[in-house]
Design a protein around this motif. Structure first.
Motif, short mmCIF file in Angstrom:
data_model
loop_
_atom_site.label_atom_id
_atom_site.label_comp_id
_atom_site.label_asym_id
_atom_site.label_seq_id
_atom_site.Cartn_x
_atom_site.Cartn_y
_atom_site.Cartn_z
N VAL A 16 26.20 -37.41 16.91
CA VAL A 16 25.83 -36.49 15.83
C VAL A 16 26.28 -35.09 16.22
N LYS A 17 27.11 -34.52 15.39
CA LYS A 17 27.62 -33.18 15.66
C LYS A 17 27.05 -32.13 14.71
N ALA A 18 26.58 -32.57 13.55
CA ALA A 18 26.11 -31.61 12.54
C ALA A 18 24.92 -32.17 11.78
N ILE A 19 24.06 -31.27 11.35
CA ILE A 19 22.87 -31.64 10.57
C ILE A 19 22.86 -30.82 9.29
N LEU A 20 22.73 -31.52 8.17
CA LEU A 20 22.60 -30.89 6.86
C LEU A 20 21.14 -30.91 6.46
N PHE A 21 20.59 -29.74 6.16
CA PHE A 21 19.19 -29.62 5.79
C PHE A 21 19.04 -29.24 4.32
N ASP A 22 18.13 -29.90 3.65
CA ASP A 22 17.64 -29.42 2.36
C ASP A 22 16.73 -28.21 2.64
N LEU A 23 16.43 -27.43 1.62
CA LEU A 23 15.57 -26.25 1.80
C LEU A 23 14.14 -26.48 1.31
N ASP A 24 13.98 -26.67 0.01
CA ASP A 24 12.65 -26.73 -0.60
C ASP A 24 11.87 -27.97 -0.16
N ASN A 25 10.68 -27.73 0.36
CA ASN A 25 9.77 -28.78 0.82
C ASN A 25 10.35 -29.62 1.96
N THR A 26 11.36 -29.05 2.59
CA THR A 26 11.93 -29.62 3.81
C THR A 26 11.77 -28.62 4.94
N LEU A 27 12.34 -27.44 4.76
CA LEU A 27 12.18 -26.36 5.74
C LEU A 27 11.12 -25.36 5.33
N ILE A 28 10.91 -25.20 4.03
CA ILE A 28 9.89 -24.27 3.52
C ILE A 28 8.98 -24.99 2.55
N GLU A 29 7.74 -24.53 2.46
CA GLU A 29 6.72 -25.19 1.63
C GLU A 29 6.74 -24.60 0.21
N THR A 30 7.77 -24.94 -0.54
CA THR A 30 7.93 -24.38 -1.88
C THR A 30 6.81 -24.80 -2.82
N SER A 31 6.40 -26.04 -2.76
CA SER A 31 5.33 -26.51 -3.65
C SER A 31 4.03 -25.76 -3.39
N ARG A 32 3.70 -25.56 -2.13
CA ARG A 32 2.47 -24.83 -1.80
C ARG A 32 2.56 -23.38 -2.26
N ALA A 33 3.74 -22.76 -2.07
CA ALA A 33 3.93 -21.38 -2.52
C ALA A 33 3.80 -21.30 -4.04
N GLY A 34 4.30 -22.32 -4.73
CA GLY A 34 4.20 -22.33 -6.18
C GLY A 34 2.76 -22.43 -6.65
N ARG A 35 1.96 -23.22 -5.96
CA ARG A 35 0.55 -23.34 -6.33
C ARG A 35 -0.17 -22.00 -6.13
N SER A 36 0.16 -21.32 -5.04
CA SER A 36 -0.45 -20.01 -4.79
C SER A 36 -0.07 -19.01 -5.87
N ALA A 37 1.20 -19.05 -6.29
CA ALA A 37 1.67 -18.14 -7.33
C ALA A 37 1.00 -18.42 -8.67
N ILE A 38 0.80 -19.69 -8.98
CA ILE A 38 0.13 -20.06 -10.23
C ILE A 38 -1.31 -19.57 -10.23
N THR A 39 -1.99 -19.66 -9.09
CA THR A 39 -3.37 -19.19 -8.99
C THR A 39 -3.46 -17.70 -9.32
N LYS A 40 -2.54 -16.92 -8.80
CA LYS A 40 -2.53 -15.48 -9.08
C LYS A 40 -2.21 -15.20 -10.54
N THR A 41 -1.31 -16.00 -11.11
CA THR A 41 -0.95 -15.79 -12.51
C THR A 41 -2.10 -16.19 -13.44
N ARG A 42 -2.85 -17.20 -13.05
CA ARG A 42 -4.04 -17.57 -13.81
C ARG A 42 -5.00 -16.39 -13.92
#
Length: 242
Positions: free
Chosen positions: A6-32
């Motif tokens: 293995v010479k290279a690794i391809l990473f997804d971003l959202d909900n792989t390296l960063i918690e996008t779903s959790r951040a989205g829930r936090s943002a919705i709470t503030k918008t509520r």
């Protein structure tokens, strides 16, 4: 052994390296909270507005040639969601206030954890080439990349929305291999989506696919080569491949 290296690794971003779903829930709470202060509505109706917005976001198809920016489109999502709930026009500028609060709050809640940063540093220090491959609208994804400050960890960053095809199509993977100057057989694809990350890796004939999930796959879905609960478990998989 060389064929399996293995010479290279391809990473997804959202909900792989960063918690996008959790951040989205936090943002919705503030918008509520903003909606509740601006509208004399019960909690159930406020929840309906937010649910409608998230559904529109999930079903979103963005066409830049239509002459509207992604920000304008998403302000429209909030406007329509409010109108559907209240049965008429919303207070002036409320939709824009909701959108920019949601957007800013979500970006502020995103970040690479110290453990993930350490993982990426160790992988690069270990001689792996790293590439970030994320689907999505270019402005939105570039804003996330900037917000989390992850550019330094990657040899290249590829935003699917900037190209003719996104994951799982083979052309976007071919571009990644070209950017890294590696062959598919020497690459590993890591991501949380079976439909885009894992299927894309299979389509591209990478050395191995690594799914971040709970192991419960829908019937008929593509089978990853490895399943891990968190990206932090990746080193164990790499030990099996090298």
């Amino acid at each position: 052994m060389e064929a399996k290296a293995v010479k290279a690794i391809l990473f997804d971003l959202d909900n792989t390296l960063i918690e996008t779903s959790r951040a989205g829930r936090s943002a919705i709470t503030k918008t509520r909270e903003l909606l509740k202060a601006a509208l004399a509505l019960d909690d159930g109706t406020i929840s309906s507005v937010c649910d409608q917005f998230q559904q529109k976001l999930h079903q979103e198809t963005f066409d830049p040639s239509a002459g509207r920016s992604i920000d304008e489109v998403r302000v429209g999502h909030w406007e329509e969601s409010i109108q559907e709930a209240v049965g008429g026009a919303s207070p002036p500028a409320l939709a824009a206030r909701c959108y920019y609060l949601w957007k800013t709050s979500r970006l502020e809640a995103l970040g690479l954890s110290a453990a993930v940063r350490d993982l990426l540093k160790r992988l690069r220090g270990g001689g792996y080439k790293l590439l970030l491959l994320t689907n999505g609208e270019p402005q939105t994804q570039r804003e996330k990349v900037e917000a989390v400050g992850c550019e330094e960890f990657f040899d290249a960053i590829v935003i699917g929305g900037e190209h003719a095809e996104q994951k799982p199509f083979g052309s976007i993977f071919a571009l990644c291999f070209e950017r890294l100057q590696v062959e598919a057989r020497h690459c590993v694809m890591v991501g949380d989506s079976l439909d885009t990350d894992i299927q894309g890796g299979v389509n591209a004939n990478v050395r191995a696919t690594v799914w971040i999930g709970d192991g419960a796959r829908p019937d008929g879905s593509v089978a990853p080569d490895y399943t891990i609960a968190t990206v932090l478990e990746l080193p164990h998989v790499l030990q099996l491949l090298t």
